[in-house]
Design a protein around this motif. Structure first.
Motif, PDB file in Angstrom:
ATOM      1  N   MET A  13       0.851  -1.178   0.000  1.00 19.90           N
ATOM      2  CA  MET A  13       0.000   0.000   0.000  1.00 19.90           C
ATOM      3  C   MET A  13       0.892   1.236   0.000  1.00 19.90           C
ATOM      4  O   MET A  13       1.833   1.322   0.766  1.00 19.90           O
ATOM      5  CB  MET A  13      -0.898  -0.025   1.240  1.00 19.90           C
ATOM      6  CG  MET A  13      -1.879   1.101   1.281  1.00 19.90           C
ATOM      7  SD  MET A  13      -3.058   0.954   2.624  1.00 19.90           S
ATOM      8  CE  MET A  13      -3.961  -0.470   2.099  1.00 19.90           C
ATOM      9  N   SER A  14       0.603   2.180  -0.840  1.00 19.63           N
ATOM     10  CA  SER A  14       1.424   3.384  -0.927  1.00 19.63           C
ATOM     11  C   SER A  14       1.151   4.304   0.260  1.00 19.63           C
ATOM     12  O   SER A  14       0.129   4.192   0.931  1.00 19.63           O
ATOM     13  CB  SER A  14       1.135   4.122  -2.229  1.00 19.63           C
ATOM     14  OG  SER A  14      -0.116   4.758  -2.160  1.00 19.63           O
ATOM     15  N   GLU A  15       2.087   5.222   0.504  1.00 17.49           N
ATOM     16  CA  GLU A  15       1.932   6.194   1.588  1.00 17.49           C
ATOM     17  C   GLU A  15       0.680   7.048   1.368  1.00 17.49           C
ATOM     18  O   GLU A  15       0.024   7.443   2.305  1.00 17.49           O
ATOM     19  CB  GLU A  15       3.156   7.099   1.674  1.00 17.49           C
ATOM     20  CG  GLU A  15       4.446   6.384   2.002  1.00 17.49           C
ATOM     21  CD  GLU A  15       4.482   5.757   3.378  1.00 17.49           C
ATOM     22  OE1 GLU A  15       3.682   6.123   4.248  1.00 17.49           O
ATOM     23  OE2 GLU A  15       5.324   4.877   3.585  1.00 17.49           O
ATOM     24  N   GLU A  38       8.004  12.000  12.731  1.00 14.44           N
ATOM     25  CA  GLU A  38       8.163  10.919  11.754  1.00 14.44           C
ATOM     26  C   GLU A  38       6.809  10.445  11.235  1.00 14.44           C
ATOM     27  O   GLU A  38       6.653  10.170  10.048  1.00 14.44           O
ATOM     28  CB  GLU A  38       8.953   9.751  12.354  1.00 14.44           C
ATOM     29  CG  GLU A  38      10.432  10.021  12.476  1.00 14.44           C
ATOM     30  CD  GLU A  38      11.107  10.243  11.126  1.00 14.44           C
ATOM     31  OE1 GLU A  38      10.841   9.471  10.174  1.00 14.44           O
ATOM     32  OE2 GLU A  38      11.900  11.200  11.026  1.00 14.44           O
ATOM     33  N   THR A  39       5.834  10.356  12.112  1.00 15.18           N
ATOM     34  CA  THR A  39       4.491   9.935  11.698  1.00 15.18           C
ATOM     35  C   THR A  39       3.872  10.976  10.768  1.00 15.18           C
ATOM     36  O   THR A  39       3.285  10.634   9.740  1.00 15.18           O
ATOM     37  CB  THR A  39       3.578   9.709  12.918  1.00 15.18           C
ATOM     38  OG1 THR A  39       4.218   8.795  13.814  1.00 15.18           O
ATOM     39  CG2 THR A  39       2.231   9.144  12.495  1.00 15.18           C
ATOM     40  N   ALA A  40       4.010  12.252  11.124  1.00 13.90           N
ATOM     41  CA  ALA A  40       3.463  13.325  10.288  1.00 13.90           C
ATOM     42  C   ALA A  40       4.104  13.299   8.902  1.00 13.90           C
ATOM     43  O   ALA A  40       3.408  13.439   7.891  1.00 13.90           O
ATOM     44  CB  ALA A  40       3.682  14.673  10.965  1.00 13.90           C
ATOM     45  N   LYS A  41       5.392  13.106   8.843  1.00 22.34           N
ATOM     46  CA  LYS A  41       6.093  13.044   7.563  1.00 22.34           C
ATOM     47  C   LYS A  41       5.590  11.866   6.724  1.00 22.34           C
ATOM     48  O   LYS A  41       5.329  12.003   5.529  1.00 22.34           O
ATOM     49  CB  LYS A  41       7.599  12.911   7.810  1.00 22.34           C
ATOM     50  CG  LYS A  41       8.438  12.999   6.552  1.00 22.34           C
ATOM     51  CD  LYS A  41       9.909  13.159   6.886  1.00 22.34           C
ATOM     52  CE  LYS A  41      10.518  11.796   7.141  1.00 22.34           C
ATOM     53  NZ  LYS A  41      11.968  11.854   7.379  1.00 22.34           N
ATOM     54  N   ARG A  42       5.385  10.735   7.349  1.00 26.15           N
ATOM     55  CA  ARG A  42       4.924   9.537   6.651  1.00 26.15           C
ATOM     56  C   ARG A  42       3.496   9.683   6.137  1.00 26.15           C
ATOM     57  O   ARG A  42       3.144   9.197   5.070  1.00 26.15           O
ATOM     58  CB  ARG A  42       5.016   8.335   7.596  1.00 26.15           C
ATOM     59  CG  ARG A  42       4.625   7.017   6.986  1.00 26.15           C
ATOM     60  CD  ARG A  42       4.855   5.892   7.972  1.00 26.15           C
ATOM     61  NE  ARG A  42       6.267   5.602   8.102  1.00 26.15           N
ATOM     62  CZ  ARG A  42       6.889   4.629   7.440  1.00 26.15           C
ATOM     63  NH1 ARG A  42       6.222   3.865   6.618  1.00 26.15           N
ATOM     64  NH2 ARG A  42       8.161   4.419   7.614  1.00 26.15           N
TER      65      ARG A  42
END
Length: 149
Positions: free
Chosen positions: A1-3, A89-93
């Protein structure tokens, strides 16, 4: 699954127009109050949306889809040093699937760790993010935190 569509394969933990959305872990909790009964979603990030134990991530994501507001929530015991990195890191992902959303970062901890807050660079982090729509973008609170979303 893509980001870009990482959230689409997961079920929201709350009803579409739920009035109170509680994110809880041990003795820390965040309550999102949806007074106007707008369209909202809640996801367990750590262990559901992102299952990989080797990936840095926060605990929950609460979305107000009508206001285009995303709340990244990290619930801690007393070790808050790592919380900023987990949230960022979660926000970036998740940024690709939350285009147009204003991001808000919340850390709620249960222990007493005032010295860790300063050492973690939290105050600088909070200042760097400032305010959006009159609300602090980055915020940390001990015990529990309730806010209108």
């Amino acid at each position: 699954m893509s980001e870009k569509d990482i959230l689409s394969g997961h079920q929201s933990l709350c009803d579409k127009r739920q009035k109170r959305i509680v994110s809880k872990e041990k003795r820390s909790s965040h309550t999102a109050v949806n007074e106007k009964r707008q369209l909202v979603r809640q996801y367990l990030i750590d262990g559901d949306v992102i299952e990989d134990k080797h990936v840095i991530k926060c605990d929950y994501l609460v979305l107000n889809d009508e206001k285009k507001a995303a709340y990244f929530i990290e619930l801690k015991g007393s070790k808050v040093v790592h919380a900023i990195e987990q949230i960022e890191e979660t926000a970036k992902r998740l940024r690709p699937c939350l285009q147009g959303y204003q991001f808000y970062y919340r850390i709620v901890y249960s222990g007493s760790c005032t010295h860790n807050v300063n050492r973690a660079g939290y105050l600088e982090w909070e200042r760097k993010h400032g305010r959006a729509r009159g609300i602090a973008v980055a915020y940390m609170k001990q015990g529990s935190y309730s806010e209108t979303i």
